[in-house]
Design a protein around this motif. Structure first.
Motif, PDB file in Angstrom:
ATOM      1  N   LEU A 107       0.823  -1.212   0.000  1.00 55.48           N
ATOM      2  CA  LEU A 107       0.000   0.000   0.000  1.00 55.48           C
ATOM      3  C   LEU A 107       0.859   1.265   0.000  1.00 55.48           C
ATOM      4  CD1 LEU A 107      -2.924  -1.014   2.400  1.00 55.48           C
ATOM      5  CD2 LEU A 107      -2.968  -0.794  -0.090  1.00 55.48           C
ATOM      6  N   LEU A 108       1.966   1.215   0.729  1.00 60.37           N
ATOM      7  CA  LEU A 108       2.889   2.363   0.715  1.00 60.37           C
ATOM      8  C   LEU A 108       3.447   2.575  -0.688  1.00 60.37           C
ATOM      9  CD1 LEU A 108       5.036   2.146   3.973  1.00 60.37           C
ATOM     10  CD2 LEU A 108       3.877   4.170   3.109  1.00 60.37           C
ATOM     11  N   PHE A 137       2.027   1.650  -3.483  1.00 63.90           N
ATOM     12  CA  PHE A 137       0.895   2.144  -4.278  1.00 63.90           C
ATOM     13  C   PHE A 137       0.766   3.666  -4.126  1.00 63.90           C
ATOM     14  CE2 PHE A 137      -3.586   3.329  -4.353  1.00 63.90           C
ATOM     15  CZ  PHE A 137      -4.077   2.715  -5.497  1.00 63.90           C
ATOM     16  N   GLY A 138       0.716   4.119  -2.874  1.00 62.13           N
ATOM     17  CA  GLY A 138       0.477   5.539  -2.594  1.00 62.13           C
ATOM     18  C   GLY A 138       1.610   6.437  -3.073  1.00 62.13           C
ATOM     19  N   LEU A 190       1.876   6.531  -6.949  1.00 62.52           N
ATOM     20  CA  LEU A 190       0.759   7.298  -7.522  1.00 62.52           C
ATOM     21  C   LEU A 190       0.935   8.800  -7.284  1.00 62.52           C
ATOM     22  CD1 LEU A 190      -1.965   7.006  -8.978  1.00 62.52           C
ATOM     23  CD2 LEU A 190      -3.067   6.870  -6.760  1.00 62.52           C
ATOM     24  N   ALA A 191       1.329   9.157  -6.061  1.00 63.10           N
ATOM     25  CA  ALA A 191       1.505  10.575  -5.724  1.00 63.10           C
ATOM     26  C   ALA A 191       2.576  11.216  -6.615  1.00 63.10           C
ATOM     27  CB  ALA A 191       1.893  10.712  -4.254  1.00 63.10           C
ATOM     28  N   THR A 199       7.709  14.366  -3.100  1.00 66.56           N
ATOM     29  CA  THR A 199       7.132  13.175  -2.450  1.00 66.56           C
ATOM     30  C   THR A 199       8.132  12.536  -1.492  1.00 66.56           C
ATOM     31  OG1 THR A 199       6.133  12.811  -4.622  1.00 66.56           O
ATOM     32  CG2 THR A 199       5.691  11.166  -2.934  1.00 66.56           C
ATOM     33  N   ALA A 245       8.704   3.787   0.717  1.00 73.52           N
ATOM     34  CA  ALA A 245       8.045   4.919   0.052  1.00 73.52           C
ATOM     35  C   ALA A 245       8.972   5.546  -0.990  1.00 73.52           C
ATOM     36  CB  ALA A 245       7.638   5.952   1.101  1.00 73.52           C
ATOM     37  N   SER A 296      -0.130   2.428 -10.574  1.00 68.21           N
ATOM     38  CA  SER A 296      -0.421   2.116  -9.175  1.00 68.21           C
ATOM     39  C   SER A 296      -0.192   0.642  -8.882  1.00 68.21           C
ATOM     40  CB  SER A 296      -1.870   2.475  -8.846  1.00 68.21           C
ATOM     41  OG  SER A 296      -2.120   3.785  -9.212  1.00 68.21           O
TER      42      SER A 296
END
Lengths: 128, 165
Positions: free
Chosen positions: B59-60, B62-63, B66-67, B86, B102, B123
Motif C-alpha cells: 500500500l505504501l 501504491f500511494g 501514484l503521488a 514526495t 516509500a 499504481s
C-alpha cells in the motif's frame, strides 16, 4: 566536453553535500536525498541550458550517497562514487528513458564498481 | 542465488540496451519466473514473514508511486521535482522503517506517461514494487541505489507482462 566537466563538478558537489549532511545532521538518508533532488530539479534547469541533464546526474548521485558508512566510509569514496555515477548517467542518458528506477540502477552500478575496487585493494594489502 | 541474480536485472537490461535490446518474449518469461519466485517465497516463509507488513509495504508503494506520478504528470512538475517533493514528505512524515519503501515507490512514479498511459497501471506497479521491496529486504544492505534497482525491476517486469516497452 565542457558540459561533461560541469556535470562532474556538480555531481561531486552534490555527493559531498550529501555526505556532509549525513555526517553533521540527524536527518535520514531519504530526507537528505529527496531534499537534494528537489534543489537539483528546481535550480539547475534555470541556470544551465543542459540543466535537466545535470539535474538527473545530481539526483543519481544523491541516490548513490545514501550508501551507509560501511559501503562508503569517507569523503574520498564519496567523490569517486559521485564521479562514476555522473559519468554513467551522462553517457547513459539515452538508455531506458522513462523507466522509473533507471537513475537508481546507475547509482547502484557506481557503488558496486567502487566496492569491487575497494575489495581488490584489500586483497592486494592482504597478499603484500 | 536466484534472488541475488535477479537484482542485476536492470543493470543487465541497461547494458543489453546499448547493444541489442532484450526481446519482449524473453522479458515476459523472466517476469513470470520472478513473480512466481516472489509468491513462492512469501508462501514458504508465511510463518516468519508478517502478512500485515506485506500489505503495508504494497500500500505504501501504491500511494507513493501514484503521488509522484500524479505530481509529475497532472501538475506537470517533471519527474525530478515530483520525486523530490514526495520523497521529502515521506522523509518528514513517515517513520524511518517505512521511508525506504516509500522512496523506492517514488522512483516507480518517476516513470514516463508514455510507458504508463493510465494511473492504474502505474499504481499496480507500485503495489508490486512494495512486495518486491520485502522480497529483496536482506540483499544489498547499505548500498545506495538499491531502491532504484528494485523500482526498475518492478517497472520492467510490469512493462514486459503488460506487453509494453
Amino acid at each position: 566536453m565542457l558540459s561533461l566537466l560541469i556535470a562532474l563538478v556538480l555531481g561531486v558537489s552534490w555527493g559531498l553535500t550529501s555526505y556532509l549532511l549525513r555526517e553533521r545532521t540527524g536527518l535520514s538518508a531519504v530526507t537528505i536525498s529527496a531534499g537534494l533532488t528537489l534543489v537539483a530539479g528546481l535550480v539547475l534547469p534555470f541556470i544551465f541550458t543542459e540543466g535537466t541533464l545535470f539535474a538527473l546526474c545530481c539526483t543519481a548521485v544523491s541516490y548513490a550517497s545514501m550508501s551507509n558508512q560501511k559501503r562508503i566510509a569517507n569523503w574520498q569514496g564519496t567523490i569517486v562514487v559521485s564521479l562514476f555515477c555522473t559519468g554513467f548517467v551522462y553517457f547513459g542518458q539515452n538508455v531506458l528513458v522513462g523507466v522509473g528506477g533507471r537513475l537508481g540502477s546507475m547509482a547502484a552500478l557506481a557503488v558496486l564498481v567502487w566496492l569491487v575496487i575497494q575489495n581488490k585493494k584489500e586483497m592486494r594489502k592482504t597478499h603484500a | 542465488m536466484w534472488r541475488q541474480l535477479s537484482l542485476f536485472l536492470p543493470l543487465t537490461v541497461i547494458l543489453a540496451d546499448l547493444i541489442q535490446p532484450i526481446p519482449g518474449q524473453l522479458g515476459f518469461f523472466i517476469s513470470v519466473v520472478l513473480v512466481c519466485s516472489v509468491l513462492f517465497t512469501f508462501l514458504k516463509d508465511r510463518d516468519t514473514r508478517s502478512f500485515t507488513r506485506l500489505i503495508r509495504s504494497a500500500l505504501l508503494g501504491f500511494g507513493a508511486a501514484l503521488a509522484t506520478f500524479y505530481l509529475a504528470n497532472a501538475w506537470q512538475l517533471g519527474s525530478v521535482v515530483a520525486s523530490g517533493i514526495t520523497g521529502l514528505l515521506a522523509g518528514l512524515i513517515l517513520p524511518e522503517s517505512d521511508q525506504g519503501i516509500a522512496y523506492m515507490a517514488v522512483f516507480i512514479g518517476m516513470s514516463s506517461a508514455s510507458h504508463f498511459p493510465s494511473f492504474w497501471a502505474l499504481s499496480l506497479t507500485g503495489l508490486w514494487g512494495g512486495l518486491l521491496w520485502e522480497y529483496f529486504d536482506q540483499d544489498w544492505l547499505g548500498i545506495g541505489g538499491k531502491m532504484g534497482t528494485v523500482a526498475a525491476i518492478a517497472v520492467l517486469t510490469s512493462l514486459w507482462i503488460g506487453g509494453g516497452t
